[in-house]
Structures are given as structure tokens and as C-alpha cells.
Design an enzyme around this catalytic site. Structure first.
Site, short mmCIF file in Angstrom:
data_model
loop_
_atom_site.label_atom_id
_atom_site.label_comp_id
_atom_site.label_asym_id
_atom_site.label_seq_id
_atom_site.Cartn_x
_atom_site.Cartn_y
_atom_site.Cartn_z
CE1 TYR A 152 38.22 37.08 33.53
CE2 TYR A 152 37.73 38.84 31.64
CZ TYR A 152 37.21 37.98 32.73
OH TYR A 152 35.96 38.05 32.84
CE LYS A 219 35.73 29.52 46.49
NZ LYS A 219 34.82 29.27 47.52
CG ASP A 273 31.97 31.09 48.27
OD1 ASP A 273 32.76 31.89 48.64
OD2 ASP A 273 31.78 29.81 48.66
CG ASP A 297 33.80 39.97 33.85
OD1 ASP A 297 32.89 40.95 33.83
OD2 ASP A 297 33.96 39.08 32.89
#
Ligand code: NAD
Length: 412
Positions: A152, A219, A273, A297
Site C-alpha cells: 500500500y 505469509k 491463508d 485489509d
């Protein structure tokens, strides 16, 4: 009578809140004025009733968004930023994102200019609200999303441009990395300093609010030096700054047989995930989640949907100098001025604001009255069409009924 005064930040980061603090507000565009009117009424009446007139907020309007542009020629006047910073706490309605006019997004600009590095989103089920979950009542989490970096940060180059070509050439000649021809390129910076201040805030929140755990969502198995580093720095800050109040999941099982001693917060981490699965399958295992910008987000909106939709979700952007509490939905222009929409998102953000100021009693009363209003079936159109036998009311009527319930509860 007490004189009105300004909230200040003490050296240890806590707030000094006078009985009549001046709090700036941005009304917002579109449905902003409708939901702000409802929110202001409820906050004022809750504060008066809870503190028997001893406390009262002195509201101060500041301009931004479309209204700001119309009145000052600027989407985000410097005076607005200065006033918010000077008053430490502020609240805002939704604002139109200008299309093709100088500023990318007023909301993003406010976060960046005031260095509001933590986007805080509590997600808790409100009884009666339709949810796709079998047991939505098991969801009670607060997400701390890093607000200033990650993908971002806006560092990216369009495919086919000379800039993308130069970055590509540098990567090939200096770093031995060859990108597919015609690639767009984005940079994902994640820093130790920005990670640590975000995680420190999440852990401090868990300790102050007796929440059992903080989970790092990352992740890092794939993106080792960005998301993986986030996780590693997270554990570092837990150990260095909160060593006597935290323990890891491994320690929990090895030393305490899975039962955390009173007053200790368990620090754990989950791959992004997998966490998406687990918040669906065993939501009761997660209390506070700290995560980089992009994961945060996605997760905030997914969790908001799990408890009944974005229209109800509160949020805040918090930094070391000041905090801005906000409606998380947009301006819904087609409903502007119709006194029709649901004010709950801004209202619950107002409750978060009162809690942040240490006026917890008023925050609790607002949440309980909101719950009772919805439970009895008095709701705005968006919920009315999903709840059988509901009594549909206007935005202002919803606020009026909520105040009635709140004042009765306090008087009783
Ligand atoms: P939106 O959230 O404004 O509206 C989408 C739909 O959601 C509406 O048509 C309505 O059906 C429903 N909705 C939204 N808020 C509601 C409420 N309080 N009660 C009942 N129903 C509600 O999203 P959009 O249409 O994509 O965006 C409109 C404008 O808002 C754009 O200019 C966008 O950039 C801006 N926006 C601002 C913010 C913000 O200020 N934080 C956030 C998102 C979008």
C-alpha cells in the site's frame, strides 16, 4: 461549570482527558450528515446520562472531503490536519474520493499526514443481525492492521513505462533477477520500526483489555523477508517490551499444559491463508490479530461480513500523537439526505472513541442500547429487509429509540 479544554498525551502515551474536551468532527459527504446527526445525539445523551452532566463533549467542526472542497477549495485543508493533531482525538463520517483531482483519497491522506499507523477494527457479533455463520456469537476479535507500508506504500511502476524498464534493467544487471517482459512492478516494504510500533500497540491493547491472545497473521513461509520478518519482529517486541506479561504458544503447552496463567497474553502466529479458515472454523481461538497492511485489509472486510456486514463495522486509525475514529463504509450517494441509512458503524466508532478516552461507561451503555434496539426489531432499511417481522425506521428514528432505551436503562 468546567471550562472546555483540550485532551493531551502524557509522556507514557496515555491521555489526559478533561471533563469538557473539545473534539473535532468531520461530518462527511453523502449520507455523512445523516449518520453524524444520529451519532452525535446518541453520544451526547449517553455522556450526559452516564456522568450526570459532569462531563460533556464540546464538538468542533473541521472541513474535509467534498464539503471542504466546496467551502475552501481544498479536499483536505492543512487547518483541519493541524486542528485534529492539536486535539488528539477526532471522529469522521465517510468522504467522497475525488476522481482524477489531485488528491488520491482523503482518507488515505489523513492517515499518512497524521501518521496514524494502526487501523483498529473490532469485530463482534450483534444479536439478531443476520449472519452467514452458524455461531457468529463466537466472533469477538480486534484487528490491528499496519496502515503505512507494505504494497500500500504506492511504490509501483506501470508495465511498459521507461521507469519499469529501468527497474527491470537494474534487477537484471545488478541483482541477477530476470522479470517477464512487460511486467508491472510493485515494491513491498515492511520495516522493523513500523512493525514493532504496531505490534506493541496490539499487545498493550490485549493487556489493558484482558484479552487472552495476540496472533500475528503473515505469509512468511513464502515472503520471508517481508511477512516473515513481520512475524519475527513481532515476537521480538513481545519478548523485549512485554516479556513479563506474555508467553509464546510453545511455552503455553510445554510449561502450562495449555492453560495460560492469569494476566498473561499468549503470543501466536498463523499463516494468512490458514487464518482465513480458522476464523471461520474456530473463531473463539482468536482475540487480537496484528498483521501487515494488505492482509489486514482483506481480513477486516471478511470478518465484518461474518458478523453481518460492513454497514455495522466500526473502525479507528490510531497513531502516537492522535486518533481518528470513522465510519468504515462509504458515502452511499444514492441515499444522501434521505434520513434512511444505518448509523451503526459511526455510532460504534463513537463508542470506541469514548473507550479510548477512558469514558468506558458511556461506551458500554451505547453498545448495550444498540443491541437492545436491534433485538426488539427496530432497524433501518438495510437490516429490516433481512429480519422477519422487523419494524423499519428512519436513521433519526433509530437514534431516538436508542436514546430512549439507553436513558431508561440508566435511570432504572
Ligand atoms: P458505499 O459504502 O458508499 O456504498 C455501497 C452500498 O452500501 C450503498 O449503496 C448502500 O446500499 C450500502 N451502505 C453503505 N453504507 C450504508 C449504511 N450506513 N447504511 C445502510 N446501507 C449502507 O460504497 P461505494 O458506493 O463504493 O462508494 C461511494 C463513495 O464513498 C465513493 O466516493 C468512495 O470512494 C467513498 N468511500 C469512502 C470511504 C470512507 O470515507 N471511509 C470508504 C469507502 C468508500
Amino acid at each position: 461549570m468546567h471550562a472546555k479544554a483540550t485532551i493531551t498525551v502524557q509522556p507514557d502515551g496515555s491521555l489526559n482527558v478533561p471533563d469538557r474536551p473539545v473534539i473535532p468532527f468531520i461530518e462527511g459527504d453523502g449520507i455523512g450528515p445523516d449518520i453524524w446527526r444520529a451519532t452525535r445525539l446518541v453520544i451526547d445523551r449517553a455522556v450526559t446520562a452516564c456522568f450526570r452532566g459532569r462531563r460533556q463533549i464540546e464538538w468542533l467542526e473541521v472541513l474535509a472531503g467534498e464539503k471542504g472542497f466546496q467551502q475552501t477549495g481544498e479536499w483536505l485543508p492543512q487547518e483541519t490536519l493541524d486542528t485534529i493533531r492539536a486535539h488528539v482525538v477526532a471522529i469522521k463520517g465517510p468522504m467522497t474520493t475525488p476522481v482524477g483531482k489531485g488528491i488520491r483519497s482523503v482518507n488515505v491522506a489523513i492517515r499518512q499526514k497524521l501518521d496514524l499507523y494502526a487501523c483498529v477494527r473490532p469485530v463482534k457479533y450483534i444479536e439478531t443481525v443476520p449472519s452467514p455463520m452458524k455461531h457468529p456469537e463466537k466472533i469477538d476479535m480486534v484487528i490491528f492492521r499496519e496502515n503505512t507500508e507494505d504494497l500500500y506504500a504506492g511504490i509501483e511502476w506501470q508495465a511498459g513505462t521507461p521507469e519499469a524498464g529501468r527497474v527491470s534493467a537494474f534487477l537484471e544487471s545488478e541483482m541477477g533477477v530476470r522479470l517477464p517482459p512487460g511486467s508491472g512492478i510493485g515494491i513491498k516494504p515492511i520495516s522493523a520500526a513500523n512493525t514493532k510500533r504496531l505490534v506493541a500497540r496490539a499487545i498493550a491493547f490485549a493487556i489493558d483489555n484482558a484479552r487472552p491472545s495476540v496472533t500475528f497473521m503473515h505469509k512468511g513461509n513464502i515472503m520471508k523477508f517481508t511477512e516473515g520478518a513481520f512475524n519475527q519482529w513481532g515476537y521480538e517486541v513481545a519478548r523485549e517490551k512485554f516479556g513479563d506479561r506474555t508467553l509464546t504458544e510453545t511455552e503455553l503447552w510445554e510449561r502450562y499444559d495449555g492453560r495460560a496463567p492469569a494476566g498473561k497474553v499468549v503470543i501466536k502466529d498463523r499463516i494468512a491463508d490458514m487464518l482465513f479458515q480458522q476464523v471461520l472454523l474456530r473463531p473463539e481461538e482468536f482475540a487480537v490479530i496484528a498483521t501487515p497492511n494488505l492482509n489486514g485489509d482483506y481480513l477486516s472486510d471478511a470478518l465484518a461480513a461474518q458478523v453481518g456486514g460492513l454497514g455495522m463495522a466500526p473502525g479507528a486509525n490510531i497513531g502516537d500523537d492522535c486518533a481518528v475514529f470513522e465510519a468504515t463504509h462509504g458515502t452511499a450517494p444514492k441515499y444522501a439526505g434521505l434520513d434512511k441509512v444505518n448509523p451503526s458503524s459511526l455510532l460504534l466508532s463513537g463508542a470506541m472513541m469514548l473507550e479510548h478516552m477512558g469514558w468506558r461507561e458511556a461506551a458500554d451503555q451505547i453498545r448495550q442500547a444498540l443491541q437492545a434496539t436491534i433485538r426488539e426489531g427496530t432497524v433501518t432499511y438495510d437490516l429490516a429487509r433481512q429480519i422477519q417481522g422487523a419494524h423499519e425506521v428512519r436513521c433519526s428514528e433509530f437514534a431516538a429509540r436508542l436514546v430512549e432505551i439507553l436513558e431508561t436503562a440508566i435511570a432504572g
